[in-house]
Design an enzyme around this catalytic site. Structure first.
Site, short mmCIF file in Angstrom:
data_model
loop_
_atom_site.label_atom_id
_atom_site.label_comp_id
_atom_site.label_asym_id
_atom_site.label_seq_id
_atom_site.Cartn_x
_atom_site.Cartn_y
_atom_site.Cartn_z
N CYS A 163 0.84 -1.19 0.00
CA CYS A 163 0.00 0.00 0.00
C CYS A 163 0.88 1.25 0.00
O CYS A 163 1.85 1.33 0.75
CB CYS A 163 -0.95 0.09 1.19
SG CYS A 163 -2.13 -1.24 1.24
N ARG B 133 4.32 -0.46 -4.55
CA ARG B 133 3.94 -0.95 -3.23
C ARG B 133 2.63 -1.73 -3.23
O ARG B 133 2.27 -2.37 -2.25
CB ARG B 133 3.80 0.23 -2.25
CG ARG B 133 5.04 1.07 -2.13
CD ARG B 133 4.80 2.23 -1.21
NE ARG B 133 4.59 1.78 0.15
CZ ARG B 133 5.55 1.58 1.03
NH1 ARG B 133 6.80 1.79 0.70
NH2 ARG B 133 5.27 1.18 2.25
N TRP C 26 -2.53 -2.88 -1.75
CA TRP C 26 -2.13 -4.29 -1.84
C TRP C 26 -2.99 -4.98 -0.79
O TRP C 26 -2.81 -4.77 0.41
CB TRP C 26 -0.64 -4.44 -1.53
CG TRP C 26 -0.12 -5.82 -1.74
CD1 TRP C 26 0.38 -6.35 -2.90
CD2 TRP C 26 0.00 -6.86 -0.75
NE1 TRP C 26 0.78 -7.63 -2.69
CE2 TRP C 26 0.56 -7.98 -1.39
CE3 TRP C 26 -0.32 -6.96 0.60
CZ2 TRP C 26 0.81 -9.18 -0.73
CZ3 TRP C 26 -0.07 -8.15 1.27
CH2 TRP C 26 0.49 -9.24 0.60
N ASN D 85 -1.92 2.43 5.43
CA ASN D 85 -1.01 1.36 5.03
C ASN D 85 -0.63 0.61 6.31
O ASN D 85 -0.17 1.22 7.26
CB ASN D 85 0.23 1.97 4.37
CG ASN D 85 1.38 0.98 4.24
OD1 ASN D 85 1.16 -0.21 4.11
ND2 ASN D 85 2.59 1.48 4.28
N GLY D 86 -0.87 -0.70 6.33
CA GLY D 86 -0.55 -1.48 7.53
C GLY D 86 -1.69 -2.44 7.84
O GLY D 86 -2.54 -2.69 6.98
N GLU E 184 18.03 -17.60 -6.46
CA GLU E 184 17.64 -16.27 -6.91
C GLU E 184 17.17 -16.30 -8.37
O GLU E 184 16.19 -15.65 -8.74
CB GLU E 184 18.82 -15.30 -6.72
CG GLU E 184 18.61 -13.87 -7.18
CD GLU E 184 17.45 -13.12 -6.53
OE1 GLU E 184 16.88 -13.61 -5.55
OE2 GLU E 184 17.09 -12.05 -7.05
N LYS F 218 13.42 -15.22 -9.60
CA LYS F 218 13.15 -14.19 -10.62
C LYS F 218 12.17 -14.73 -11.66
O LYS F 218 11.25 -14.04 -12.06
CB LYS F 218 14.44 -13.75 -11.34
CG LYS F 218 15.39 -12.88 -10.59
CD LYS F 218 14.90 -11.49 -10.27
CE LYS F 218 14.14 -11.47 -8.99
NZ LYS F 218 14.78 -11.19 -7.76
N GLU G 93 8.65 -15.04 -10.10
CA GLU G 93 8.03 -13.76 -9.78
C GLU G 93 7.45 -13.06 -10.99
O GLU G 93 6.35 -12.53 -10.92
CB GLU G 93 9.08 -12.79 -9.19
CG GLU G 93 9.43 -13.03 -7.76
CD GLU G 93 10.47 -12.03 -7.26
OE1 GLU G 93 10.26 -11.46 -6.20
OE2 GLU G 93 11.50 -11.83 -7.94
N HIS H 146 18.24 -36.26 -4.97
CA HIS H 146 17.38 -36.66 -3.85
C HIS H 146 15.94 -36.19 -4.05
O HIS H 146 15.22 -35.99 -3.08
CB HIS H 146 17.95 -36.12 -2.54
CG HIS H 146 19.33 -36.64 -2.26
ND1 HIS H 146 19.59 -37.95 -1.95
CD2 HIS H 146 20.54 -36.02 -2.30
CE1 HIS H 146 20.89 -38.12 -1.78
NE2 HIS H 146 21.50 -36.96 -2.00
N LYS I 211 6.57 -4.52 -3.64
CA LYS I 211 8.01 -4.36 -3.44
C LYS I 211 8.38 -4.28 -1.97
O LYS I 211 9.41 -4.77 -1.55
CB LYS I 211 8.48 -3.09 -4.16
CG LYS I 211 9.96 -2.88 -4.05
CD LYS I 211 10.57 -2.59 -5.37
CE LYS I 211 12.06 -2.76 -5.35
NZ LYS I 211 12.50 -4.12 -5.63
C1 G6P Z 1 9.24 -8.43 -1.33
C2 G6P Z 1 9.88 -8.00 -2.64
C3 G6P Z 1 11.19 -8.75 -2.84
C4 G6P Z 1 12.11 -8.54 -1.65
C5 G6P Z 1 11.43 -8.91 -0.33
C6 G6P Z 1 12.24 -8.42 0.86
O1 G6P Z 1 8.82 -9.74 -1.43
O2 G6P Z 1 8.99 -8.24 -3.72
O3 G6P Z 1 11.82 -8.28 -4.01
O4 G6P Z 1 13.26 -9.31 -1.82
O5 G6P Z 1 10.15 -8.28 -0.24
O6 G6P Z 1 12.25 -7.02 0.85
P1 G6P Z 1 13.39 -6.12 1.44
O7 G6P Z 1 12.96 -4.73 1.10
O8 G6P Z 1 13.40 -6.36 2.92
O9 G6P Z 1 14.66 -6.50 0.81
#
Ligand code: G6P
Length: 613
Positions: free
Chosen positions: A2, A27, A73, A99-100, A486, A490, A493, A509, A608
């Protein structure tokens, strides 16, 4: 998680609010809304992106010099017009954006329902705005005092802004656990409020980051900040370092691609001025001021979420290799709810791009309560994590807007490399020569990434071949096991393809059962101590007809006949190889997502900055 933005001043509020919401859309982007105040209070809300709200208000009255907006969100209630913010109190006088999460909303709602309040949404936020009105109606409190009194009843996290039709000269904002920045405009009486500084930067560079438990009250052109207990606070006015260019796409079709291409620069910025490679010496304030603690600690616990947790996993190898310390890496969300055994000579390193991730903040808080020290590695300057840390180092990657993290990851790995080397020096676990050798190679990394980015066209061709797969497996060993995780994250996501990252040898395994002619297996097989072992793992995949894409070091032609595709990347020392090997994986997921017509910068369901549990 949010985004909120608000304006009070002499300018028209709507354009400022809409532009701000677009900047904050990373956000959350499932619905949005605005409230505008002039002679009356008008609210417009719409499910979907901010652009849809903007289109829906084309022929509406959008005048007013006081306004606020929200991009959502969803936590409580599905994304729809009703659940979008702002929410209105029963009489229609007070409106709120939030937001929260109000954790005790169910109890509060029950009490309010019994007192005759009707709810038009499924949100926790609506409860708060009714509560404020209820407090006002049952007391002689002013709007600001009623907000304070109501917030005292709230359990949970919030950043809120409140406007009232009957108090048009007022704007009230408060925060606890969710970020809120106030921009002090150039004209008297002009103030901007936002979840981060990006909506503010083009109007003013003077900001105040509200602290937890603070409430900002704009009343007749003056702003006063108080604690929730009504004690006046002296605001700390900071100058913003952000500039507008950093927030634009700069000719790239997506922020993610721009941020991938920024990595030679952002990695350089992460280490720039922080060491002298010839002498093997550091110029990092946190290492200098905190050196005694770093010498004394007995164990490191790295915490983070998502991509930041992956950076922590790379950190585990770095700290073990360089500083010879026991290291644990924990998901912040798990750590915070365990009963971890912590000692005063433990150092918890919290890694975060945004500096606002709720789970990471709560894990830090727990660590501090259990007497451990906390070191923050964070990208967003002035955010909550650096403020809660005993010491820390910024990653200096610049604003990252694409929801899928790219340059923040490589910047985190860079800073963790510096910290591990710094600790090795303090703890005398590496010679100056050995430290200096890694430093020199680190200095060469930006140019090598520049080279790796030239693989783009080759990777587009690969993406065309694999765009329709439903599953993918990423394998790596040692330093490159987290890179495999990672890479898989990606792809998941942004292209919604199921992908798993695995330690290459663990494949037999379980995941080996999934391998068939359809399954692409992306193997990181650059030169390393385990290279031959990884080749054996590739053989195992090929024996089951899997399709192998191998990331290998430049000049290695020995796998050409074994695998389906090779991607040759510049060579470096193994401990720095995650910085380079990540690049082709970022590009591959980006191009597959583009070919699948996915929303690369704002993938579905993600946000994000995750400021709720
Ligand atoms: C969300 C974002 C990710 C990020 C994670 C942790 O899931 O979409 O890209 O890695 O939060 O966020 P931070 O800001 O703590 O790195």
């Amino acid at each position: 998680m949010c985004g909120i933005v608000a304006y009070i001043g002499k300018k028209e509020a709507f354009p400022i609010v809409i532009k701000g919401l677009k900047r904050l859309e990373y956000r959350g982007y499932d619905s949005s809304g605005v409230a505008l105040l002039s002679n009356d209070l008008r609210i417009y809300k719409k499910q979907g992106k901010v652009a849809e709200l903007e289109a829906a208000t084309k022929s509406s009255d959008i005048s007013g010099t006081i306004g606020m907006g929200h991009t959502r969100w969803a936590t409580h209630g599905v994304p729809n017009d009703e659940n979008a913010h702002p929410h209105l109190s029963q009489s229609g006088d007070v409106s709120i954006i939030h937001n929260g999460i109000i954790e005790n909303y169910a109890t509060l709602k029950e009490g309010l329902s019994q007192r005759g309040y009707q709810f038009n949404s499924d949100t926790d936020t609506e409860v708060l705005v009714h509560l404020i009105e209820d407090v006002m109606e049952n007391s002689n409190l002013s709007l600001a005092d009623a907000v304070r009194a109501s917030l005292k009843q709230v359990v949970g996290a919030y950043a809120i802004v409140i406007l009232s039709k009957n108090h048009p000269e007022h704007l009230i904002a408060a925060r606890k656990g969710s970020p809120l920045v106030v921009g002090i405009g150039k004209d008297r009486g002009e103030f901007f409020f936002a979840s981060d500084a990006t909506p503010i930067v083009e109007y003013t560079n003077k900001v105040v980051y509200l602290k937890d438990g603070e409430i900002a009250i704009v009343d007749n052109m003056e702003m006063i900040i108080k604690s929730i207990d009504n004690v006046v606070q002296v605001p700390y006015v900071q100058e913003l370092e952000l500039n507008l260019e950093q927030l634009e796409k700069g000719g790239y079709p997506h922020f993610m691609l721009k941020e991938i291409y920024e990595q030679p620069r952002s990695i350089f910025d992460s280490f720039r001025g922080r060491f002298d490679a010839n002498e093997g010496i550091f110029h990092m304030r946190s290492l200098e001021e905190y050196s005694q603690k770093l010498e004394e600690i007995k164990r490191l616990i790295l915490i983070g979420c998502g991509t930041s947790w992956h950076a922590g996993l790379v950190g585990e190898y770095l700290f073990e290799d360089f500083a010879r310390l026991p290291v644990e890496v924990e998901y912040a969300s798990e750590f915070r709810y365990r009963n971890p055994v912590l000692f005063a000579d433990d150092l918890v390193v919290a890694i975060s791009q945004s500096g606002e991730t709720a789970d990471t903040l709560a894990a830090m808080d727990l660590a501090k309560r259990k007497s451990a020290s906390v070191f923050g590695v964070c990208n967003v300057v002035g955010s909550s994590i650096p403020r809660l840390s005993d010491a820390g180092a910024y990653t200096h990657a610049g604003p990252e807007i694409g929801v899928a993290s790219t340059k923040a990851f490589t910047a985190q790995v860079t800073v963790l490399t510096l910290l591990a080397l710094g600790m090795a020096k303090i703890r005398k676990t590496m010679s100056i020569d050995a430290i200096s050798k890694v430093m020199k190679e680190l200095e060469a990394i930006p140019a090598k990434i520049e080279q790796a980015l030239k693989l783009n066209d080759e990777i587009i061709e690969l993406a065309k071949k694999y765009q329709h797969v439903s599953n993918a497996l990423y394998l790596g060993r040692g330093y490159n096991f987290p890179v495999a995780l990672e890479g898989a994250l990606k792809l998941k996501e942004i292209s919604y393809i199921h992908a798993e990252g695995y330690p290459a040898a663990e494949m037999k395994h379980g995941p080996i059962a999934l391998i068939d002619e359809e399954m692409p297996v992306i193997v990181i097989a650059t030169n390393s101590e385990h290279y031959e072992k990884v080749v054996s793992n590739i053989q195992e995949v090929k024996a089951r007809k899997g399709r192998v894409i191998a990331i290998i070091s430049e000049g290695n032609n020995s796998l050409n006949s074994l695998v389906d595709h090779v991607i040759q990347v510049p060579e470096t020392i193994e401990c720095l190889s995650p910085l380079i090997n990540t690049i082709p994986l970022q590009l591959l997921s980006y191009h597959i997502a583009v070919l699948r017509d996915c929303n690369v910068d704002q993938p579905r369901n993600l946000a994000k900055s995750v400021t709720v549990e």
